[in-house]
Design a protein around this motif. Structure first.
Motif, PDB file in Angstrom:
ATOM      1  N   VAL A 201       0.768  -1.246   0.000  1.00 51.66           N
ATOM      2  CA  VAL A 201       0.000   0.000   0.000  1.00 51.66           C
ATOM      3  C   VAL A 201       0.800   1.297   0.000  1.00 51.66           C
ATOM      4  O   VAL A 201       0.256   2.347  -0.366  1.00 51.66           O
ATOM      5  CB  VAL A 201      -0.975   0.035   1.208  1.00 51.66           C
ATOM      6  N   SER A 202       2.055   1.294   0.422  1.00 53.65           N
ATOM      7  CA  SER A 202       2.771   2.560   0.603  1.00 53.65           C
ATOM      8  C   SER A 202       3.427   3.031  -0.690  1.00 53.65           C
ATOM      9  O   SER A 202       3.786   2.229  -1.553  1.00 53.65           O
ATOM     10  CB  SER A 202       3.828   2.422   1.704  1.00 53.65           C
ATOM     11  N   ASP A 203       3.605   4.349  -0.799  1.00 55.05           N
ATOM     12  CA  ASP A 203       4.306   4.921  -1.951  1.00 55.05           C
ATOM     13  C   ASP A 203       5.814   4.892  -1.752  1.00 55.05           C
ATOM     14  O   ASP A 203       6.572   4.763  -2.710  1.00 55.05           O
ATOM     15  CB  ASP A 203       3.864   6.376  -2.171  1.00 55.05           C
ATOM     16  N   ALA A 226       6.121  -6.357  -4.059  1.00 52.18           N
ATOM     17  CA  ALA A 226       5.255  -5.311  -4.602  1.00 52.18           C
ATOM     18  C   ALA A 226       4.824  -5.656  -6.027  1.00 52.18           C
ATOM     19  O   ALA A 226       3.652  -5.501  -6.393  1.00 52.18           O
ATOM     20  CB  ALA A 226       5.971  -3.965  -4.568  1.00 52.18           C
ATOM     21  N   ALA A 227       5.768  -6.127  -6.833  1.00 51.34           N
ATOM     22  CA  ALA A 227       5.447  -6.499  -8.210  1.00 51.34           C
ATOM     23  C   ALA A 227       4.407  -7.614  -8.238  1.00 51.34           C
ATOM     24  O   ALA A 227       3.476  -7.602  -9.059  1.00 51.34           O
ATOM     25  CB  ALA A 227       6.714  -6.929  -8.941  1.00 51.34           C
ATOM     26  N   ALA A 228       4.541  -8.566  -7.325  1.00 49.77           N
ATOM     27  CA  ALA A 228       3.568  -9.658  -7.251  1.00 49.77           C
ATOM     28  C   ALA A 228       2.186  -9.147  -6.867  1.00 49.77           C
ATOM     29  O   ALA A 228       1.165  -9.748  -7.228  1.00 49.77           O
ATOM     30  CB  ALA A 228       4.042 -10.707  -6.251  1.00 49.77           C
ATOM     31  N   ASN A 229       2.159  -8.018  -6.141  1.00 52.57           N
ATOM     32  CA  ASN A 229       0.883  -7.412  -5.734  1.00 52.57           C
ATOM     33  C   ASN A 229       0.361  -6.400  -6.750  1.00 52.57           C
ATOM     34  O   ASN A 229      -0.664  -5.752  -6.507  1.00 52.57           O
ATOM     35  CB  ASN A 229       1.050  -6.707  -4.383  1.00 52.57           C
ATOM     36  N   GLY A 230       1.080  -6.226  -7.863  1.00 57.40           N
ATOM     37  CA  GLY A 230       0.691  -5.206  -8.830  1.00 57.40           C
ATOM     38  C   GLY A 230       0.896  -3.801  -8.301  1.00 57.40           C
ATOM     39  O   GLY A 230       0.185  -2.866  -8.680  1.00 57.40           O
ATOM     40  N   HIS A 231       1.889  -3.643  -7.439  1.00 56.06           N
ATOM     41  CA  HIS A 231       2.139  -2.372  -6.764  1.00 56.06           C
ATOM     42  C   HIS A 231       3.593  -1.974  -7.000  1.00 56.06           C
ATOM     43  O   HIS A 231       4.442  -2.810  -7.300  1.00 56.06           O
ATOM     44  CB  HIS A 231       1.872  -2.546  -5.258  1.00 56.06           C
ATOM     45  N   SER A 232       3.899  -0.701  -6.883  1.00 56.63           N
ATOM     46  CA  SER A 232       5.287  -0.238  -6.942  1.00 56.63           C
ATOM     47  C   SER A 232       5.550   0.662  -5.746  1.00 56.63           C
ATOM     48  O   SER A 232       4.659   1.390  -5.302  1.00 56.63           O
ATOM     49  CB  SER A 232       5.565   0.522  -8.247  1.00 56.63           C
ATOM     50  N   VAL A 233       6.756   0.594  -5.219  1.00 59.28           N
ATOM     51  CA  VAL A 233       7.107   1.384  -4.043  1.00 59.28           C
ATOM     52  C   VAL A 233       8.517   1.928  -4.220  1.00 59.28           C
ATOM     53  O   VAL A 233       9.414   1.232  -4.690  1.00 59.28           O
ATOM     54  CB  VAL A 233       6.985   0.530  -2.754  1.00 59.28           C
TER      55      VAL A 233
END
Length: 271
Positions: A201-203, A226-233
């Motif tokens: 969730v975090s930026d 993060a990549a596995a979650n479709g997220h980038s940080v």
């Protein structure tokens, strides 16, 4: 990574006692006049961020403290480009109050506020102000709900959320922040729970207190999850510099810091 992609930030000394848990004489001041000047110097020197601290209880290496959100606004009013990261503790703050405060500041400062969600490390402080002290992983679970609620309030109307710690029903905040999709959200912590939260969730994720190899392992771990979650940080690395004319003088200061360590303040980190 290109040099232009690196951003610099500094810790704001909005609490007395500086940034070391030691009784060594400090060179910084917690006063607003000192901090306004420091923010202006940092801005002129190319720093892009300033990070405030959050404390409630006098003592433990910080006898005097200014509240972080109000202090962040004061620094923003004294600068033109600097982005100030306000530290917020879930528990004393609710997502609705934090979202409203920060949205207002974002409007008043043309989009220059950010937030650092501090899950909590000081049990005695929570007990002193009558806040429940959750176990370690539960604090991060609450922080994740806090962040999800902030994002929802800032980006949608008629926001509805049903969590274990926070609930909203058909809630609309206006005006929303100027920044899109929302003000940047930072967090720290080295534990598995902290890193997993960052990967969801975090930026930004702050890390510190490790070797270069250790930091690389943390960064690789977070980015993969993060990549596995479709997220980038993004990653921020915390570093402290002892600046003296010679290495010998700098090492002497380090030895003095350790020799004059504040045991009460050091032990508080163990909570």
């Amino acid at each position: 990574m290109s040099q232009s992609s690196i951003k610099f930030a500094y810790w704001v000394p909005n609490v007395s006692g500086g940034l070391v848990v030691s009784k060594i004489e400090q060179r910084t001041s917690w006063t607003i006049d000192y901090n306004r000047k420091l923010a202006q110097i940092a801005e002129q020197s190319g720093f892009e961020y300033a990070l405030t601290q959050i404390r409630f209880t006098a003592g433990y290496g910080a006898e005097f403290q200014h509240e972080s959100v109000a202090f962040s606004h004061a620094l923003l009013a004294a600068t033109e480009k600097l982005k100030v990261i306000a530290a917020i503790l879930p528990g004393p703050w609710t997502p609705s109050v934090a979202a409203k405060q920060l949205a207002t500041i974002d409007q008043l400062t043309a989009g220059r506020v950010a937030v650092n969600i501090v899950s909590g490390w000081f049990k005695g402080e929570f007990q002193a102000i009558g806040e429940p002290w959750l176990e370690h992983d539960e604090r991060y679970r609450r922080s994740e709900e806090f962040i999800r609620a902030l994002k929802g309030i800032w980006t949608t109307d008629n926001f509805t959320f049903k969590g274990d710690f926070y609930r909203f029903h058909d809630y609309t905040l206006k005006p929303k922040p100027i920044q899109r999709p929302h003000p940047e959200i930072f967090q720290g912590g080295s534990s598995r729970a902290a890193r997993d939260m960052a990967a969801r969730v975090s930026d930004w994720y702050f890390t510190n207190g490790n070797t270069i190899e250790g930091i690389k392992a943390q960064v690789d771990d977070i980015r993969a999850k993060a990549a596995a979650n479709g997220h980038s940080v993004k990653i921020g690395v915390n570093a402290f510099i002892i600046a003296r004319d010679t290495e010998e003088e700098a090492r002497a200061v380090l030895a003095e810091i350790v020799d004059k360590a504040d045991p009460e303040a050091v032990n508080a980190f163990g909570d």
